[in-house]
Design a protein around this motif. Structure first.
Motif, mmCIF file in Angstrom:
data_model
loop_
_atom_site.group_PDB
_atom_site.id
_atom_site.type_symbol
_atom_site.label_atom_id
_atom_site.label_comp_id
_atom_site.label_asym_id
_atom_site.label_seq_id
_atom_site.Cartn_x
_atom_site.Cartn_y
_atom_site.Cartn_z
ATOM 1 N N LEU A 38 33.634 -0.806 11.964
ATOM 2 C CA LEU A 38 32.311 -0.551 12.540
ATOM 3 C C LEU A 38 31.268 -0.326 11.449
ATOM 4 O O LEU A 38 30.104 -0.716 11.604
ATOM 5 C CB LEU A 38 32.365 0.663 13.473
ATOM 6 N N MET A 85 34.348 -7.914 17.251
ATOM 7 C CA MET A 85 35.368 -6.908 16.994
ATOM 8 C C MET A 85 36.652 -7.329 17.718
ATOM 9 O O MET A 85 36.626 -7.676 18.899
ATOM 10 C CB MET A 85 34.910 -5.532 17.489
ATOM 11 N N ALA A 87 29.297 -0.803 18.299
ATOM 12 C CA ALA A 87 29.448 -2.172 17.817
ATOM 13 C C ALA A 87 28.276 -3.042 18.274
ATOM 14 O O ALA A 87 27.668 -3.761 17.471
ATOM 15 C CB ALA A 87 30.770 -2.758 18.304
ATOM 16 N N ALA A 124 27.110 -6.432 16.651
ATOM 17 C CA ALA A 124 28.259 -7.248 17.045
ATOM 18 C C ALA A 124 27.911 -8.080 18.272
ATOM 19 O O ALA A 124 27.137 -7.653 19.128
ATOM 20 C CB ALA A 124 29.471 -6.365 17.333
#
Length: 208
Positions: free
Chosen positions: A99, A116, A129, A134
């Motif tokens: 992270l 992830m 995230a 992400a």
């Protein structure tokens, strides 16, 4: 010639002038096939990396180019090499936390989708995230076909793909033991596909 191709050719020329082998995507060019989605894999478990890399390389349209054992090593590579399309990033890697690497990765490679891929699925980790950039949050417990599908969805929709699937799976991801991976898969095949069909239609007719 559209603007995308003009920019792409200009970038290729700059790379060639610098003496670096160009690996710019071929997709979008008339008369050429789209190249595979370029993937880098970051996980401290070498056996899992090798297994997943073999699966990715056996999947049409996907190519696992590089493997890394830590966030530090992938950041070092990003600073010196052409960034991939997708980075699959574990969270718990010894003393390092995946992270913490999301924002540095995005600073070096803003167009790379960070996905992830972890067993560490607490809601707080998912929220952080997505907040840090992400594009999706995948579980190692998923079937490989599902992982491959999410990689393609990230390429098509970016962060929207992950946010939609997170919304659809919000009660399943709480970790109830009665709700198996098969339950998740059945939910995705019915609900997520409808979301993405609607989203594709919206993107097609919305102004750029």
């Amino acid at each position: 010639m559209n603007g995308y191709n003009e920019i792409e050719i200009e970038i290729e020329n700059e790379i060639r002038d610098a003496g670096v082998r160009s690996t710019i995507p071929a997709h979008g060019r008339s008369g050429q096939e789209a190249r595979p989605i370029r993937i880098w894999l970051v996980d401290d478990n070498s056996a899992l990396r090798d297994l997943l890399a073999n699966l990715l390389n056996g999947e049409p349209g996907l190519e696992c180019e590089r493997q890394f054992a830590s966030p530090a090593t992938v950041l070092e590579a990003l600073a010196a090499e052409l960034a991939p399309d997708v980075i699959l990033l574990d969270i718990q890697m010894g003393a390092e936390n995946g992270l913490d690497a999301i924002r540095p990765i995005k600073l070096l490679a803003k167009n790379t989708h960070v996905l992830m891929l972890t067993t560490f699925a607490q809601p707080e980790a998912r929220e952080r995230a997505f907040r840090d950039g992400a594009s999706d949050f995948l579980s190692k417990a998923w079937a490989f076909d599902e992982i491959a599908r999410h990689i393609r969805q990230a390429m098509e929709f970016g962060s929207v793909a992950g946010l939609l699937t997170t919304f659809l799976d919000r009660d399943i991801s709480a970790g109830s033991p009665e709700k198996s991976v098969r339950t998740v898969m059945a939910r995705k095949s019915s609900g997520t596909d409808r979301w993405f069909a609607n989203l594709r239609g919206w993107l097609k007719f919305s102004p750029s």
